[in-house]
Design a protein around this motif. Structure first.
Motif, PDB file in Angstrom:
ATOM      1  N   ASP A  30       0.854  -1.190   0.000  1.00 35.80           N
ATOM      2  CA  ASP A  30       0.000   0.000   0.000  1.00 35.80           C
ATOM      3  C   ASP A  30       0.890   1.240   0.000  1.00 35.80           C
ATOM      4  O   ASP A  30       1.611   1.503   0.967  1.00 35.80           O
ATOM      5  CB  ASP A  30      -0.898  -0.031   1.229  1.00 35.80           C
ATOM      6  N   ALA A  32       0.251   4.213   0.457  1.00 33.84           N
ATOM      7  CA  ALA A  32      -0.073   5.158   1.521  1.00 33.84           C
ATOM      8  C   ALA A  32       0.636   4.803   2.830  1.00 33.84           C
ATOM      9  O   ALA A  32       0.742   5.654   3.722  1.00 33.84           O
ATOM     10  CB  ALA A  32      -1.583   5.182   1.740  1.00 33.84           C
ATOM     11  N   ARG A  33       1.120   3.570   2.931  1.00 33.21           N
ATOM     12  CA  ARG A  33       1.791   3.139   4.162  1.00 33.21           C
ATOM     13  C   ARG A  33       3.311   3.184   4.046  1.00 33.21           C
ATOM     14  O   ARG A  33       4.004   2.822   4.985  1.00 33.21           O
ATOM     15  CB  ARG A  33       1.365   1.706   4.521  1.00 33.21           C
TER      16      ARG A  33
END
Length: 301
Positions: A30, A32-33
């Motif tokens: 991900d 976003a992580r």
């Protein structure tokens, strides 16, 4: 060997240290992580852990961001499935990562489990074929993965022997100190033995065992593990009904800090060079239990 030796010249026993962290969450793709994962990896390095073991079907692509965010910690796959990845692609990814960050990545390979792989057949022969292809590429100069930079997920004698003869060592999952002692007998003294071990930082027996059972449940459906438990002397009643207290207490460290420390150290006393510690909480499986990683580092000294 001198501390000035390069990572490429040092045995894995030295580069991975005594303890590492095993985590599914750190392999997240991900975007976003990415910052969260990088910060967590950097903190694990500062806490003194020698290695990060990426759970699930992880690859060098998952390891690269963590290596880029740190300075010295080893990042390894635990495991990359030989069914779902191609040896040519594996070798190319290893070569690229090695060129950018020499000595920082270790390839952990495994055959996974029949119930989880549609094409599952002759797992031992498939692993041998995968290693053969890596060796062919290495000899041809096209970028293989040297035996000294790969380890195998191994429980039974045949795969342990293959870990000794065709890799740098073994990374058994879901074992006990008794299995570690048996594995060391097969591997001999030179090979790396780095078992994974689960820790629940909880002193209440009911809460600790409840968290452990919830995590163990899917593994009790996999014959590779249950058969290994039976070889270790557990009974059919131990591996049914969510697992007996006897089984839970053997597979998970929980309780006061001294008890957790003693259980972890039992693996090293049995012959482990390194213990890959997986912290279990009642949160999501891909969470990053950073507070617990800090506490664990403190109690292990």
């Amino acid at each position: 060997m001198s501390d000035t030796a390069s990572p490429l010249q040092r045995p894995l026993q030295e580069t991975v240290g005594r303890y590492g962290i095993w985590s599914i969450g750190l392999r997240s793709e991900d975007a976003a992580r990415r910052t969260e994962l990088a910060e967590a990896a950097a903190e694990l390095e500062e806490l003194g852990y020698g290695a990060v073991w990426l759970g699930g079907n992880s690859t060098a692509r998952n390891a690269a961001p963590l290596i880029e965010a740190t300075r010295r910690i080893t990042v390894a796959t635990s495991i990359q499935s030989v069914w779902q990845q191609d040896p040519v692609d594996t070798a190319a990814e290893f070569t690229d990562l090695e060129a950018a960050h020499p000595g920082r990545f270790v390839l952990g390979l495994g055959v996974s489990h029949g119930p989880r792989v549609e094409q599952y057949r002759k797992p031992y022969s498939t692993m041998v074929g995968f290693l053969d292809r890596l060796d062919e590429l290495d000899r041809s100069g096209k970028g293989g993965v040297p035996a000294g930079r790969r380890v195998l997920a191994a429980l039974g004698p045949k795969m342990l022997e293959l870990s000794r003869d065709r890799a740098a060592g073994a990374i058994p999952y879901l074992g006990t100190p008794e299995h570690t002692a048996q594995a060391r007998e097969v591997l001999g003294e030179a090979a790396l033995l780095a078992p994974e071990f689960k820790v629940v930082l909880e002193t209440d027996p009911t809460r600790a065992r409840t968290a452990a059972r919830a995590y163990l449940a899917p593994y009790l459906e996999l014959p590779n593990y249950t058969n290994n438990f039976l070889r270790l002397g557990f009974t059919e009643s131990d591996v049914t009904g969510g697992g007996s207290d006897h089984l839970i207490d053997a597979l998970f460290a929980w309780g006061e800090d001294s008890r957790v420390r003693e259980h972890v150290e039992a693996f090293r006393a049995a012959g482990a060079d390194h213990v890959a510690l997986q912290v279990i909480t009642d949160g999501p499986r891909d969470a990053l239990p950073r507070q617990e990683w800090r506490r664990l580092a403190s109690l292990l000294g």
